[in-house]
Design a protein around this motif. Sequence first.
Motif, mmCIF file in Angstrom:
data_model
loop_
_atom_site.group_PDB
_atom_site.id
_atom_site.type_symbol
_atom_site.label_atom_id
_atom_site.label_comp_id
_atom_site.label_asym_id
_atom_site.label_seq_id
_atom_site.Cartn_x
_atom_site.Cartn_y
_atom_site.Cartn_z
ATOM 1 N N VAL A 199 -14.379 -1.279 -4.194
ATOM 2 C CA VAL A 199 -13.788 -0.534 -3.084
ATOM 3 C C VAL A 199 -13.295 0.820 -3.587
ATOM 4 N N ALA A 200 -13.267 1.775 -2.671
ATOM 5 C CA ALA A 200 -12.761 3.108 -2.997
ATOM 6 C C ALA A 200 -11.240 3.061 -3.114
ATOM 7 N N ARG A 201 -10.664 4.067 -3.718
ATOM 8 C CA ARG A 201 -9.213 4.158 -3.785
ATOM 9 C C ARG A 201 -8.669 4.566 -2.406
ATOM 10 N N PRO A 202 -7.443 4.158 -2.081
ATOM 11 C CA PRO A 202 -6.842 4.565 -0.807
ATOM 12 C C PRO A 202 -6.757 6.082 -0.709
ATOM 13 N N SER A 203 -6.934 6.589 0.497
ATOM 14 C CA SER A 203 -6.908 8.045 0.677
ATOM 15 C C SER A 203 -5.865 8.502 1.692
ATOM 16 N N ALA A 204 -5.437 7.614 2.591
ATOM 17 C CA ALA A 204 -4.478 7.999 3.630
ATOM 18 C C ALA A 204 -3.053 7.701 3.183
ATOM 19 N N ALA A 205 -2.093 8.397 3.774
ATOM 20 C CA ALA A 205 -0.689 8.139 3.487
ATOM 21 C C ALA A 205 -0.313 6.746 3.994
ATOM 22 N N ARG A 206 0.420 5.990 3.179
ATOM 23 C CA ARG A 206 0.796 4.631 3.566
ATOM 24 C C ARG A 206 1.578 4.618 4.870
ATOM 25 N N GLU A 207 2.505 5.555 5.033
ATOM 26 C CA GLU A 207 3.339 5.575 6.232
ATOM 27 C C GLU A 207 2.494 5.760 7.482
ATOM 28 N N THR A 209 -0.689 4.966 7.864
ATOM 29 C CA THR A 209 -1.491 3.757 8.109
ATOM 30 C C THR A 209 -0.627 2.656 8.701
ATOM 31 N N ARG A 210 0.581 2.481 8.179
ATOM 32 C CA ARG A 210 1.479 1.462 8.717
ATOM 33 C C ARG A 210 1.802 1.736 10.180
ATOM 34 N N ALA A 211 2.048 2.994 10.505
ATOM 35 C CA ALA A 211 2.354 3.333 11.893
ATOM 36 C C ALA A 211 1.162 3.029 12.800
ATOM 37 N N ARG A 212 -0.028 3.357 12.327
ATOM 38 C CA ARG A 212 -1.241 3.082 13.112
ATOM 39 C C ARG A 212 -1.447 1.593 13.326
ATOM 40 N N LEU A 213 -1.104 0.789 12.322
ATOM 41 C CA LEU A 213 -1.277 -0.653 12.415
ATOM 42 C C LEU A 213 -0.133 -1.341 13.148
ATOM 43 N N GLY A 214 0.944 -0.592 13.424
ATOM 44 C CA GLY A 214 2.101 -1.187 14.094
ATOM 45 C C GLY A 214 3.012 -1.955 13.168
ATOM 46 N N TRP A 215 2.979 -1.649 11.858
ATOM 47 C CA TRP A 215 3.835 -2.322 10.889
ATOM 48 C C TRP A 215 5.136 -1.529 10.748
ATOM 49 N N ALA A 216 6.250 -2.168 11.032
ATOM 50 C CA ALA A 216 7.539 -1.495 10.982
ATOM 51 C C ALA A 216 7.861 -1.060 9.556
ATOM 52 N N PRO A 217 8.414 0.145 9.392
ATOM 53 C CA PRO A 217 8.696 0.644 8.045
ATOM 54 C C PRO A 217 9.794 -0.146 7.318
ATOM 55 N N ASP A 218 10.642 -0.843 8.089
ATOM 56 C CA ASP A 218 11.763 -1.549 7.465
ATOM 57 C C ASP A 218 11.513 -3.044 7.280
ATOM 58 N N ARG A 219 10.259 -3.476 7.450
ATOM 59 C CA ARG A 219 9.943 -4.893 7.258
ATOM 60 C C ARG A 219 8.908 -5.053 6.151
ATOM 61 N N GLN A 220 9.134 -6.049 5.290
ATOM 62 C CA GLN A 220 8.190 -6.315 4.204
ATOM 63 C C GLN A 220 6.948 -6.988 4.779
ATOM 64 N N ASP A 284 -7.262 1.616 2.636
ATOM 65 C CA ASP A 284 -6.006 2.134 3.191
ATOM 66 C C ASP A 284 -5.167 1.024 3.812
ATOM 67 N N VAL A 285 -5.822 0.051 4.450
ATOM 68 C CA VAL A 285 -5.082 -1.075 5.028
ATOM 69 C C VAL A 285 -4.433 -1.898 3.922
ATOM 70 N N LEU A 286 -5.172 -2.183 2.857
ATOM 71 C CA LEU A 286 -4.592 -2.920 1.736
ATOM 72 C C LEU A 286 -3.388 -2.173 1.158
ATOM 73 N N ALA A 287 -3.533 -0.869 0.978
ATOM 74 C CA ALA A 287 -2.473 -0.077 0.354
ATOM 75 C C ALA A 287 -1.244 0.041 1.245
ATOM 76 N N ALA A 288 -1.411 -0.176 2.544
ATOM 77 C CA ALA A 288 -0.274 -0.076 3.463
ATOM 78 C C ALA A 288 0.650 -1.281 3.379
ATOM 79 N N ALA A 289 0.170 -2.394 2.863
ATOM 80 C CA ALA A 289 1.010 -3.587 2.717
ATOM 81 C C ALA A 289 2.006 -3.395 1.581
ATOM 82 N N ASP A 290 3.078 -4.172 1.623
ATOM 83 C CA ASP A 290 4.033 -4.151 0.516
ATOM 84 C C ASP A 290 3.574 -5.046 -0.626
ATOM 85 N N VAL A 291 2.969 -6.177 -0.269
ATOM 86 C CA VAL A 291 2.494 -7.140 -1.257
ATOM 87 C C VAL A 291 1.140 -7.676 -0.808
ATOM 88 N N LEU A 292 0.225 -7.837 -1.751
ATOM 89 C CA LEU A 292 -1.077 -8.432 -1.474
ATOM 90 C C LEU A 292 -1.093 -9.832 -2.073
#
Length: 409
Positions: A199-207, A209-220, A284-292
């Motif tokens: 896979v390629a390296r992430p290219s988008a800002a994590r914040e 991507t999280r906003a696009r996915l609907g992942w709250a910034p204050d939740r793990q 980018d989706v993988l990189a947006a998570a806090d833990v894989l």
Amino acid sequence: MVSTNYAPEHTGIGPYATGLAEHWAARGVDTHVLAGMPHYPSWRLDPAYRGRWRTTETRGGVTVHRRRHTVPARQTALRRALFEASLLAHQSVAPPRTPRPDAVVAQMPSLAGAVVAARLARRHRVPFVPVVQDLMGAAAEQSGISGGDRAAAVAGRAERYALGRATLVGIIHDSFRPRVEAMGVDPARIRLVPNWSHVARPSAAREATRARLGWAPDRQVLLHAGNMGLKQGLEVLVDAARLDPSVDVVLMGDGNQRTALEERAAGLPNLHFTPAADEADFPDVLAAADVLVVTQRASVLDMSVPSKLTSYFATGRPVIASVADRGGTADEVRRAGAGVLVPPEDPRALLDAARELAADPGAAEEIGARGPVYVDEHLSSAAGLGRLDDLLAEALDSGTTAHEGAARS
């Protein structure tokens, strides 16, 4: 090459078979692949191939010959046997029309593919080189599904047949070596050919991507990406989400256990099922998570290294591996230093590890940052493909055909 899994499948074995075939084609080699119809990891036939019995197409300079087979939506020993039998029958009855090959390579654990490849190599009296990504006999033995013992015995015989006819055998991890040797393969004919990070390296800002996915910034967010099968034992993540409502668990992908997992997770607002991200968006989706997270059942004899792990390392996020302490996955996580090991099927241990990472963001970032370094040093595509080039060159130089390998074994 004979490989049941091939592009457009972009998880599991498919990317490695595709990468190798397209690598050869780019070097000017006339490369043909005998493959199944795209169906993984959803275990549903790709709509583009519905109603098609046989196809020949060109992808990335490679001529791909596909043969229809059953696609079991739910896994039982009988359905898996029918899947392999339909592949074996159709590929044997209607092999592709190609020039005489110089060699035949098989991607295992496909039993049908390995047997068909061995027969093709013997017919043309050319070297046969199977690459062991996994072994079906071991998986069936520990699957926990009805008829698993009988399936393991049949699978073991097929694997012994194929491996015994090999000129050389490639294994992606040393944990396969004892099992392959136990099947009668001379240790001198086994070569280590680890997979690479595709896979390629992430290219988008994590914040973003999280906003696009609907992942709250204050939740793990704990993310598992890939196949949802019996072997993965993803119930541990469902149970972890139930134990701690403050953690969001995301299961991304598909598989034959998804329906059962959805039923188990009914009513859990902090557990989310999402379809697999497309190839371009996946890093980018993988990189947006806090833990894989990578998980396996405690009963699994862990010889292989899940393909998702090489993808996880490339993202720079820390990994929690809920797996047996002795096995290919645990060895790889320790070697990379890019994750934390916890006992399998223990949701509290998994949550404790996640909380420790959340409590010390600096340490979590340091652990995650080791992944890309490990990829650059050990899991580059150039290194992985180079090892397979060397394996094939050695097989060709040996002058040993599949027929001679069978006689020797």
